[in-house]
Enzyme design. Structure first.
Site, short mmCIF file in Angstrom:
data_model
loop_
_atom_site.label_atom_id
_atom_site.label_comp_id
_atom_site.label_asym_id
_atom_site.label_seq_id
_atom_site.Cartn_x
_atom_site.Cartn_y
_atom_site.Cartn_z
N GLY A 164 -22.28 15.81 -0.57
CA GLY A 164 -23.00 16.26 -1.76
C GLY A 164 -22.41 17.55 -2.30
O GLY A 164 -23.13 18.44 -2.77
N GLY A 207 -23.09 18.83 -6.06
CA GLY A 207 -24.46 19.08 -6.51
C GLY A 207 -24.72 20.56 -6.74
O GLY A 207 -23.83 21.40 -6.59
N GLN A 208 -25.98 20.86 -7.07
CA GLN A 208 -26.30 22.26 -7.42
C GLN A 208 -25.99 23.20 -6.27
O GLN A 208 -25.31 24.21 -6.46
CB GLN A 208 -27.79 22.39 -7.78
CG GLN A 208 -28.15 23.77 -8.31
CD GLN A 208 -29.64 24.12 -8.18
OE1 GLN A 208 -30.41 23.40 -7.58
NE2 GLN A 208 -30.01 25.23 -8.78
N TYR A 239 -39.91 12.25 -2.60
CA TYR A 239 -39.02 13.36 -2.19
C TYR A 239 -39.56 14.02 -0.92
O TYR A 239 -38.83 14.22 0.05
CB TYR A 239 -38.96 14.36 -3.35
CG TYR A 239 -38.07 15.56 -3.12
CD1 TYR A 239 -36.69 15.43 -3.06
CD2 TYR A 239 -38.62 16.84 -3.01
CE1 TYR A 239 -35.87 16.53 -2.88
CE2 TYR A 239 -37.81 17.95 -2.83
CZ TYR A 239 -36.44 17.79 -2.77
OH TYR A 239 -35.64 18.89 -2.60
N LYS A 296 -38.17 14.22 2.99
CA LYS A 296 -37.90 15.52 3.64
C LYS A 296 -38.65 15.63 4.98
O LYS A 296 -38.08 16.13 5.95
CB LYS A 296 -38.29 16.68 2.71
CG LYS A 296 -37.36 16.83 1.50
CD LYS A 296 -35.91 17.00 1.90
CE LYS A 296 -34.97 17.24 0.72
NZ LYS A 296 -33.54 17.17 1.11
N ILE A 330 -34.29 26.57 -6.23
CA ILE A 330 -33.05 27.37 -6.18
C ILE A 330 -32.57 27.61 -7.61
O ILE A 330 -32.41 26.66 -8.39
CB ILE A 330 -31.95 26.66 -5.37
CG1 ILE A 330 -32.44 26.32 -3.95
CG2 ILE A 330 -30.68 27.51 -5.33
CD1 ILE A 330 -32.76 27.51 -3.09
N1 SER Z 1 -35.96 22.08 -6.32
C1 SER Z 1 -36.57 20.93 -5.71
C2 SER Z 1 -37.22 20.06 -6.70
O1 SER Z 1 -37.79 20.56 -7.62
C3 SER Z 1 -37.57 21.34 -4.67
O2 SER Z 1 -36.93 21.48 -3.45
O3 SER Z 1 -37.21 18.88 -6.57
#
Ligand code: SER
Length: 320
Positions: A8, A11-12, A142, A146, A172
């Protein structure tokens, strides 16, 4: 010497973490794994680059063998908003992909970094000063991936001795690669819109507090944890880490301090609102501070000054 694979890497977080790992461990020792999106010239030219898909076991094994990899940073994931639109794909990358990496790490004796998230909590979690060890019943795909990733990573440590470690990242904020489809993305977009348009329409309502962090601290969190003395770690997967907590009004005022004509209105996205309201307002990250010395350097004002400076420069050069 460590040989690291980042899955990855475009990615950001991956795009900046790969470069930071190359600075610290040497360009040739950090393989940038990517799947679809074209890597930047800097990423492609500064060190090894390989197509690696977290769901393709054979391909990961090939790369691990070729470069004698001993640490994997597995950043492949679909962010919260996208995962609600494509839950099956989110499961495949976020659970099957994590399982693949752990199995390969077991076989080839690699350490593994796993980025969990504030999304691993849910509305039955205490949302103020969210403890390190508490209720985790997320209502999003999501979050489900996790929590599964945290549990699997701890299982592989306890059962097989794989050196797995991870943090629960907050939102982030960064200025190199845009996040894609997350609930906390508004706190990145506000800076771009402030510079480009002088106004921003916020998708979360005022009063929605969320934990946030500037990218340099996020990079330190990952690398410092992976470098930490294992004897000091009572926890493994995953540590709460945070640097600041704010709602839309607070970040708006932080930007307005430097751009007095900046304006903001609201057009609330109900899905994002529901997700954000089930996530912590502010996590307690004392376990990370005690066990491996977590200590973020950036607060909201310093981050705002830096974000506005960098984005202003990019805008002046016509890059955004
Ligand atoms: N930045 C992520 C999101 O908004 C959260 O971990 O999905």
């Amino acid at each position: 010497m460590k040989n690291i694979l980042v899955i990855g890497s475009v990615g950001q977080i991956g795009s900046e973490l790969t470069m930071e790992l190359r600075n610290r461990y040497g360009n040739d020792h950090v393989v940038a794994g990517y799947r679809k999106t074209k890597p930047s010239q800097e990423l492609a030219e500064s060190g090894p680059l390989e197509i690696v898909d977290a769901t393709d076991v054979d391909r990961i094994v090939e790369v691990v063998k070729k470069y004698k990899i001993d640490a994997i940073y597995n950043l492949a994931a679909l962010l919260s908003g996208v995962a609600e639109k494509r839950p099956q794909a989110a499961w495949n990358v976020g659970v099957n992909g994590v399982y693949n990496v752990l199995e390969i790490a077991r076989e080839f004796n690699c350490a593994v970094f796993f980025p969990s998230s504030i999304g691993a909590f849910g509305s039955s979690t205490p949302l103020d000063n969210t403890p390190q060890d508490t209720i985790q019943r997320p209502g999003t795909m999501y979050g489900v991936t996790k929590v599964a990733g945290e549990l699997l990573s701890d299982y592989y440590y306890k059962r097989f001795g794989v050196d797995t470690r991870g943090v629960r990242y907050p939102g982030i904020i960064s200025n190199l690669t845009l996040p894609g489809g997350g609930t906390t993305d508004y706190a990145v977009e506000i800076y771009y819109d402030a510079i480009k348009n002088g106004k921003f329409t916020c998708p979360l309502p005022k009063g929605t507090f969320l934990d946030m962090m500037y990218m340099p601290d996020a990079l330190d969190a990952a690398i410092d944890l992976m470098e930490a003395d294992p004897d000091k770690l009572k926890h493994r997967n995953c540590f709460n880490v945070t640097a600041m907590s704010f709602d839309p009004e607070i970040i708006f005022n932080s930007v307005k301090k430097y751009l007095p004509d900046f304006t903001m209105d609201y057009d609330v996205d109900a899905v994002k609102q529901g997700i954000a309201e089930s996530w912590p307002n502010k996590m307690d990250d004392s376990a990370a501070r005690e066990e491996w010395g977590w200590n973020p350097k950036w607060d909201l004002d310093a981050m705002t000054r830096d974000m506005l400076k960098v984005i202003k420069e990019k805008h002046a050069k016509g890059l955004i």
